[in-house]
Write a protein that holds these residues in place. Structure first.
Motif, short mmCIF file in Angstrom:
data_model
loop_
_atom_site.label_atom_id
_atom_site.label_comp_id
_atom_site.label_asym_id
_atom_site.label_seq_id
_atom_site.Cartn_x
_atom_site.Cartn_y
_atom_site.Cartn_z
N GLY A 36 -11.82 -14.16 -18.45
CA GLY A 36 -12.13 -14.08 -17.03
C GLY A 36 -12.51 -15.45 -16.51
O GLY A 36 -12.77 -16.37 -17.28
N ARG A 37 -12.56 -15.57 -15.21
CA ARG A 37 -12.94 -16.85 -14.61
C ARG A 37 -14.40 -17.17 -14.91
O ARG A 37 -15.18 -16.29 -15.30
CB ARG A 37 -12.70 -16.81 -13.10
CG ARG A 37 -11.26 -16.56 -12.71
CD ARG A 37 -11.12 -16.37 -11.21
NE ARG A 37 -9.78 -15.91 -10.86
CZ ARG A 37 -8.76 -16.70 -10.59
NH1 ARG A 37 -8.92 -18.02 -10.62
NH2 ARG A 37 -7.57 -16.20 -10.28
N VAL A 40 -18.04 -14.80 -14.25
CA VAL A 40 -17.83 -13.35 -14.06
C VAL A 40 -18.76 -12.50 -14.93
O VAL A 40 -18.81 -11.29 -14.77
CB VAL A 40 -16.36 -12.95 -14.31
CG1 VAL A 40 -15.44 -13.66 -13.35
CG2 VAL A 40 -15.95 -13.21 -15.76
N VAL A 207 -13.90 -9.11 -14.34
CA VAL A 207 -13.95 -9.55 -12.94
C VAL A 207 -15.27 -9.09 -12.35
O VAL A 207 -15.60 -7.90 -12.41
CB VAL A 207 -12.78 -8.97 -12.11
CG1 VAL A 207 -12.89 -9.41 -10.65
CG2 VAL A 207 -11.45 -9.38 -12.69
N GLU A 212 -12.08 -5.08 -15.91
CA GLU A 212 -11.09 -4.57 -14.96
C GLU A 212 -9.88 -3.95 -15.67
O GLU A 212 -9.31 -2.97 -15.18
CB GLU A 212 -10.62 -5.72 -14.06
CG GLU A 212 -9.87 -5.30 -12.83
CD GLU A 212 -10.77 -4.62 -11.80
OE1 GLU A 212 -10.22 -3.88 -10.97
OE2 GLU A 212 -12.00 -4.81 -11.84
N TYR A 230 -6.45 -12.90 -13.46
CA TYR A 230 -7.83 -12.77 -13.91
C TYR A 230 -8.46 -14.06 -14.44
O TYR A 230 -9.68 -14.19 -14.46
CB TYR A 230 -7.92 -11.71 -15.02
CG TYR A 230 -7.54 -10.32 -14.56
CD1 TYR A 230 -8.15 -9.74 -13.46
CD2 TYR A 230 -6.56 -9.59 -15.24
CE1 TYR A 230 -7.80 -8.46 -13.06
CE2 TYR A 230 -6.21 -8.31 -14.83
CZ TYR A 230 -6.84 -7.75 -13.73
OH TYR A 230 -6.50 -6.48 -13.33
#
Length: 233
Positions: A36-37, A40, A207, A212, A230
């Protein structure tokens, strides 16, 4: 088959909620990557599993036994081990002394130590060396080896190859594959798509504090849309 199973996990820092109803499962003998970024909640999730953050709601079960609500010092005794981002070794202590600290929970038996040093033979050559003088890759090996002295059922790794040279990355990835073959469940936070595709059985995309989507690696390619969606790569 019993495993690490998380349902509806909500947690954060004081009044700030970071994790919002996380559902997650790690299977014995499998590697699941958490992607994920930045921001998050990936590292926060690992910390919550280890009891470093209070759980506001939800459950954490390992082999059907609840971990949520236990004090942090009790969780490693149940079979969960954690290698944080940045390693956090005892720099002034020797390699052997760092491993001994890791083995305190299990009584520092010689068979476990020998197994760990077989997995990381470079550490066997450096047992008397001060940990703070090791290379970055060797320090990461030591951090993982120290966690393995717990003989964990589940190993949590937070970006273990970040900033390392390719030869060290390959050695650490080989060790993770060996652990998988031995039946350990590995939860790996990793941002590099190539590493994930080489190592993982499944990928969980996070997320805004939630999982997610979870996908088997066999269904993914380096240019899969989910990585752009994502992770942003």
């Amino acid at each position: 088959m019993l495993a690490l199973e998380v349902q509806g996990l909500t947690a954060g820092y004081g009044p700030v909620t970071v994790l919002r109803g996380v559902d997650f499962r790690a299977e014995p003998g499998q590697i699941i990557c958490l992607m994920g970024r930045n921001g998050v909640g990936k590292s926060t999730f690992l910390k919550a599993l280890m009891g470093f953050l209070p759980v506001a709601s939800g459950t954490i079960l390992l082999d059907g036994m609840p971990l949520h609500g236990l004090p942090a010092h009790d969780i490693p005794k149940r079979g969960l081990a954690y290698v944080p981002q940045g390693r956090r070794l005892f720099g002034p202590l020797t390699v052997a002394e760092n491993l001994a600290v890791g083995g305190l929970v299990r009584g520092n038996d010689s068979a476990t130590l020998d197994h760990v040093l077989t997995l990381f033979p470079r550490l066997r050559e450096r047992l008397t060396q001060i940990a703070g003088t090791l290379s970055g890759g060797e320090q990461q090996m030591l951090a993982i080896a120290r966690a393995l002295c717990l003989r964990p059922k589940v190993l949590l790794l937070d970006e273990p190859t970040e900033g390392l040279q390719p030869s060290m990355i390959a050695l650490i990835q080989d060790a993770v594959r060996t652990l998988k073959a031995e039946g350990v469940a590995v939860v790996l936070v990793e941002q590099r798509v190539d590493a994930v595709l080489k190592l993982a059985d499944r990928v969980a995309f996070m997320v805004a504090g939630r999982i997610e989507e979870v996908m088997p690696v066999k269904d993914l390619s380096p240019d899969a849309d989910v990585f752009r969606t994502y992770v942003g790569v």
